[in-house]
Design a protein around this motif. Structure first.
Motif, PDB file in Angstrom:
ATOM      1  N   MET D   3     -12.847  39.281 -53.610  1.00  0.00           N
ATOM      2  CA  MET D   3     -13.326  39.739 -52.318  1.00  0.00           C
ATOM      3  C   MET D   3     -12.285  39.504 -51.234  1.00  0.00           C
ATOM      4  O   MET D   3     -11.988  40.376 -50.448  1.00  0.00           O
ATOM      5  CB  MET D   3     -14.611  39.012 -51.946  1.00  0.00           C
ATOM      6  CG  MET D   3     -15.293  39.652 -50.768  1.00  0.00           C
ATOM      7  SD  MET D   3     -16.739  38.704 -50.265  1.00  0.00           S
ATOM      8  CE  MET D   3     -16.019  37.544 -49.110  1.00  0.00           C
ATOM      9  N   GLN D   4     -11.730  38.299 -51.227  1.00  0.00           N
ATOM     10  CA  GLN D   4     -10.814  37.992 -50.139  1.00  0.00           C
ATOM     11  C   GLN D   4      -9.503  38.754 -50.278  1.00  0.00           C
ATOM     12  O   GLN D   4      -8.914  39.167 -49.296  1.00  0.00           O
ATOM     13  CB  GLN D   4     -10.567  36.492 -50.071  1.00  0.00           C
ATOM     14  CG  GLN D   4     -11.834  35.751 -49.689  1.00  0.00           C
ATOM     15  CD  GLN D   4     -11.569  34.644 -48.695  1.00  0.00           C
ATOM     16  OE1 GLN D   4     -10.432  34.408 -48.306  1.00  0.00           O
ATOM     17  NE2 GLN D   4     -12.600  33.961 -48.270  1.00  0.00           N
ATOM     18  N   SER D   5      -9.047  38.952 -51.489  1.00  0.00           N
ATOM     19  CA  SER D   5      -7.830  39.726 -51.684  1.00  0.00           C
ATOM     20  C   SER D   5      -8.021  41.126 -51.133  1.00  0.00           C
ATOM     21  O   SER D   5      -7.170  41.678 -50.463  1.00  0.00           O
ATOM     22  CB  SER D   5      -7.493  39.831 -53.175  1.00  0.00           C
ATOM     23  OG  SER D   5      -7.372  38.548 -53.716  1.00  0.00           O
ATOM     24  N   PHE D   6      -9.190  41.673 -51.390  1.00  0.00           N
ATOM     25  CA  PHE D   6      -9.516  42.993 -50.900  1.00  0.00           C
ATOM     26  C   PHE D   6      -9.492  43.022 -49.379  1.00  0.00           C
ATOM     27  O   PHE D   6      -8.871  43.870 -48.756  1.00  0.00           O
ATOM     28  CB  PHE D   6     -10.902  43.381 -51.415  1.00  0.00           C
ATOM     29  CG  PHE D   6     -11.325  44.761 -51.010  1.00  0.00           C
ATOM     30  CD1 PHE D   6     -10.766  45.864 -51.615  1.00  0.00           C
ATOM     31  CD2 PHE D   6     -12.267  44.949 -50.013  1.00  0.00           C
ATOM     32  CE1 PHE D   6     -11.149  47.141 -51.245  1.00  0.00           C
ATOM     33  CE2 PHE D   6     -12.652  46.218 -49.642  1.00  0.00           C
ATOM     34  CZ  PHE D   6     -12.089  47.324 -50.259  1.00  0.00           C
ATOM     35  N   ALA D   7     -10.130  42.008 -48.793  1.00  0.00           N
ATOM     36  CA  ALA D   7     -10.254  41.979 -47.338  1.00  0.00           C
ATOM     37  C   ALA D   7      -8.892  42.027 -46.660  1.00  0.00           C
ATOM     38  O   ALA D   7      -8.714  42.649 -45.631  1.00  0.00           O
ATOM     39  CB  ALA D   7     -11.016  40.733 -46.902  1.00  0.00           C
ATOM     40  N   ARG D   8      -7.916  41.346 -47.237  1.00  0.00           N
ATOM     41  CA  ARG D   8      -6.607  41.279 -46.604  1.00  0.00           C
ATOM     42  C   ARG D   8      -5.980  42.647 -46.454  1.00  0.00           C
ATOM     43  O   ARG D   8      -5.125  42.852 -45.604  1.00  0.00           O
ATOM     44  CB  ARG D   8      -5.673  40.401 -47.429  1.00  0.00           C
ATOM     45  CG  ARG D   8      -6.085  38.957 -47.445  1.00  0.00           C
ATOM     46  CD  ARG D   8      -5.538  38.273 -48.668  1.00  0.00           C
ATOM     47  NE  ARG D   8      -4.082  38.270 -48.648  1.00  0.00           N
ATOM     48  CZ  ARG D   8      -3.342  38.048 -49.718  1.00  0.00           C
ATOM     49  NH1 ARG D   8      -3.908  37.857 -50.899  1.00  0.00           N
ATOM     50  NH2 ARG D   8      -2.035  38.045 -49.632  1.00  0.00           N
ATOM     51  N   VAL D  10      -7.529  45.615 -45.965  1.00  0.00           N
ATOM     52  CA  VAL D  10      -8.282  46.630 -45.238  1.00  0.00           C
ATOM     53  C   VAL D  10      -7.499  47.060 -44.003  1.00  0.00           C
ATOM     54  O   VAL D  10      -7.109  46.245 -43.182  1.00  0.00           O
ATOM     55  CB  VAL D  10      -9.669  46.096 -44.829  1.00  0.00           C
ATOM     56  CG1 VAL D  10     -10.328  47.057 -43.848  1.00  0.00           C
ATOM     57  CG2 VAL D  10     -10.530  45.907 -46.049  1.00  0.00           C
ATOM     58  N   LYS D  11      -7.265  48.363 -43.904  1.00  0.00           N
ATOM     59  CA  LYS D  11      -6.578  48.897 -42.733  1.00  0.00           C
ATOM     60  C   LYS D  11      -7.629  49.333 -41.711  1.00  0.00           C
ATOM     61  O   LYS D  11      -8.603  49.995 -42.053  1.00  0.00           O
ATOM     62  CB  LYS D  11      -5.739  50.115 -43.114  1.00  0.00           C
ATOM     63  CG  LYS D  11      -4.568  49.808 -44.011  1.00  0.00           C
ATOM     64  CD  LYS D  11      -3.320  49.478 -43.201  1.00  0.00           C
ATOM     65  CE  LYS D  11      -2.126  49.238 -44.125  1.00  0.00           C
ATOM     66  NZ  LYS D  11      -2.347  48.066 -45.026  1.00  0.00           N
ATOM     67  N   ILE D  12      -7.396  48.961 -40.458  1.00  0.00           N
ATOM     68  CA  ILE D  12      -8.310  49.317 -39.372  1.00  0.00           C
ATOM     69  C   ILE D  12      -7.610  50.327 -38.465  1.00  0.00           C
ATOM     70  O   ILE D  12      -6.443  50.148 -38.131  1.00  0.00           O
ATOM     71  CB  ILE D  12      -8.682  48.067 -38.557  1.00  0.00           C
ATOM     72  CG1 ILE D  12      -9.308  46.996 -39.456  1.00  0.00           C
ATOM     73  CG2 ILE D  12      -9.611  48.423 -37.406  1.00  0.00           C
ATOM     74  CD1 ILE D  12     -10.640  47.370 -40.033  1.00  0.00           C
ATOM     75  N   PHE D  13      -8.314  51.381 -38.077  1.00  0.00           N
ATOM     76  CA  PHE D  13      -7.771  52.358 -37.137  1.00  0.00           C
ATOM     77  C   PHE D  13      -8.674  52.403 -35.917  1.00  0.00           C
ATOM     78  O   PHE D  13      -9.772  52.973 -35.966  1.00  0.00           O
ATOM     79  CB  PHE D  13      -7.676  53.734 -37.779  1.00  0.00           C
ATOM     80  CG  PHE D  13      -6.784  53.774 -39.002  1.00  0.00           C
ATOM     81  CD1 PHE D  13      -5.419  53.981 -38.877  1.00  0.00           C
ATOM     82  CD2 PHE D  13      -7.315  53.567 -40.274  1.00  0.00           C
ATOM     83  CE1 PHE D  13      -4.595  53.993 -40.001  1.00  0.00           C
ATOM     84  CE2 PHE D  13      -6.495  53.578 -41.403  1.00  0.00           C
ATOM     85  CZ  PHE D  13      -5.139  53.793 -41.269  1.00  0.00           C
ATOM     86  N   ALA D  14      -8.235  51.755 -34.853  1.00  0.00           N
ATOM     87  CA  ALA D  14      -9.026  51.723 -33.620  1.00  0.00           C
ATOM     88  C   ALA D  14      -8.082  51.814 -32.425  1.00  0.00           C
ATOM     89  O   ALA D  14      -8.103  50.977 -31.536  1.00  0.00           O
ATOM     90  CB  ALA D  14      -9.866  50.453 -33.563  1.00  0.00           C
ATOM     91  N   LEU D  31      -0.509  43.448 -37.041  1.00  0.00           N
ATOM     92  CA  LEU D  31      -0.537  41.999 -37.223  1.00  0.00           C
ATOM     93  C   LEU D  31       0.706  41.508 -37.944  1.00  0.00           C
ATOM     94  O   LEU D  31       1.385  42.273 -38.622  1.00  0.00           O
ATOM     95  CB  LEU D  31      -1.799  41.615 -37.980  1.00  0.00           C
ATOM     96  CG  LEU D  31      -3.078  41.994 -37.236  1.00  0.00           C
ATOM     97  CD1 LEU D  31      -4.289  41.689 -38.093  1.00  0.00           C
ATOM     98  CD2 LEU D  31      -3.175  41.255 -35.914  1.00  0.00           C
TER      99      LEU D  31
END
Lengths: 178, 178, 178, 178
Positions: D3-8, D10-14, D31
């Motif tokens: 789960m945590q590997s996945f979270a790292r 995640v690309k956010i577009f805002a 970041l």
């Protein structure tokens, strides 16, 4: 994961409310929605806002929530509000039916006017609805202390309604990653 | 989930304390409580505050915690304090028995007075209790640097005592959501 | 839980570093430590600081880390720094051996002096050690832009070094709580 | 932990985007990356930035994303921007090929110029590429309200691009730690 799916849907009610003689005003943030991309990322789909709700007094300490009207401040309007100098004023216009066949039929305007002595502001909402032939107007006097709360809370909320709170470093803090 | 239930009850003690000649002053936030709604959401039940505690000096570097008196700053009072200009003053009045049969019997007032030269403030608490026939007064001189800490920490804490820190985007960051 | 125990011990290295002609300066926060109480709560045991490290240039773009000296800013000293007006100055004195038999033998002073034209600051550290008969002095000119980074980052870090980031609402966001 | 590997990742577009007559401008944070140390800690490897993207208008409300040019603001440049007084200006120069054999062939400059009446800013990007013989220039007028959004969002993002958001107290909030 069931837990996280659940968490996403939790609704929070923590408005900042100001009750004055003729009307009440409350503010609370509405977060953006994100759309999952095929790449696995997330893009903001609908921008968040800070929702201002006005509702009229109908007696001593009694207010009629059913007669409320709302004004949804965009990120840029929030920027205008939080950078307002102590003697400045600003006004925003919204047409909730913009781009539909009813465009121009409902006009909302929100105005923030400083008291001449710098002791606070008048925050007013006017809603003219040409379809229903209604004309609502609310005026709430806001002290400098109450405006300072709004400024501080809106400054806190602004990155959240923009979705920027999601740009957060995610170190693999625990577990057995390689 | 046992872990999360546990987490909710953890008490944190991290007051910001200032010890001066005649009294000490400490500040720490008290978070709001939330009530779970039938809809599954949460509504703020009791607003949070920033609690100021004063207790008297009873000798060199000795203070009597048993003689402490408190003053709980509301969100709006915090707004007043953090927006205080360097030569301004403000005063708040509380009646802890308001709306009870003892209303008016205990009067608390907190005053923040700027030094004439802008070098800091006097923060004073006065508690007059007509039932116990007591009259307590504490005065703590606060430097600009100490006031800057209070201003910054209170600005940080304000959204938390309002409950606005709960309006946080919850992306399904991990797991196997569809 | 093994994961969380592990997480607590993760060391992060993300100093803000400024390299100038005669010396370099870096800043990073050191968080407080908490002690678990019998009641199950946590109390701050050792206050956090923002650690300033100075080390000398020993050639073009070469600096000697082994000759570094540090100055640990308390919360109140951070308050002083972040509220410094653009033409102001301040100075702090530390005695690392205070309350020991070596009290007074080592004197550290940190001074922040505004340039006359408001274009930045000189940040200087002086360490006089009467035991080792050493006298170190570092001067790092800091531009307004660099100082703005320090002010913003220190303002962000201040609630964390005070431990106030632990006062965070913990709603039972997920799971099967009753 | 998967789960945590996945979270790292995640690309956010805002992005915060501003569309004006001749060009559009958007801003979003990138970041830092961290490198895991043998000691188990993490060190910032590549500093984060706030990425400004400019792209030209090619008709009414139409913009050509393929012709975009970017300028990556460092932490110190962000410090300069967020501390800009309402009548001030600043300019930054970047050479994307610095330290390579193409050094000096591409010159980027970003300028922020206040309107004389304090009502906003012109934000301009100029990119001169001597290899491709191209010369691009974008000018986006930004209102005070839009600049207030940038200032607030950049102030929020600054500790994150520095990696300071990772200095966060991690109490053993739950579970069965001893």
């Amino acid at each position: 994961s069931a837990m996280q799916s659940f968490a996403r849907d939790v609704k929070i009610f923590a408005p900042y409310s100001i009750y004055k003689g003729k009307a009440a005003l409350s503010a609370d943030p509405r977060l953006p929605t994100f759309r999952k991309l095929e790449s696995g990322g997330y893009r903001v789909e609908r921008r968040g806002v800070i929702l201002l709700t006005f509702w009229p007094a109908i007696g001593e300490r009694k207010y009629d929530w059913d007669k409320r009207k709302v004004f949804a401040l965009s990120a840029t309007e929030v920027g205008s509000l939080i950078s307002l100098a102590s003697k400045d004023s600003c006004e925003f216009f919204h047409d909730p039916s913009m781009l539909s066949s009813n465009a121009g039929q409902v006009r909302k305007s929100l105005s923030i006017k400083a008291h001449a002595d710098g002791s606070g502001y008048f925050i007013s909402l006017s809603v003219v609805n040409n379809i229903l032939k209604t004309n609502d107007r609310f005026v709430v006097p806001v002290t400098s202390a109450e405006f300072a709360v709004m400024r501080t809370a809106f400054t806190f909320a602004l990155p959240h309604i923009m979705g920027w709170d999601q740009y957060t470093n995610q170190l693999p803090h625990g577990g057995n990653q390689s």
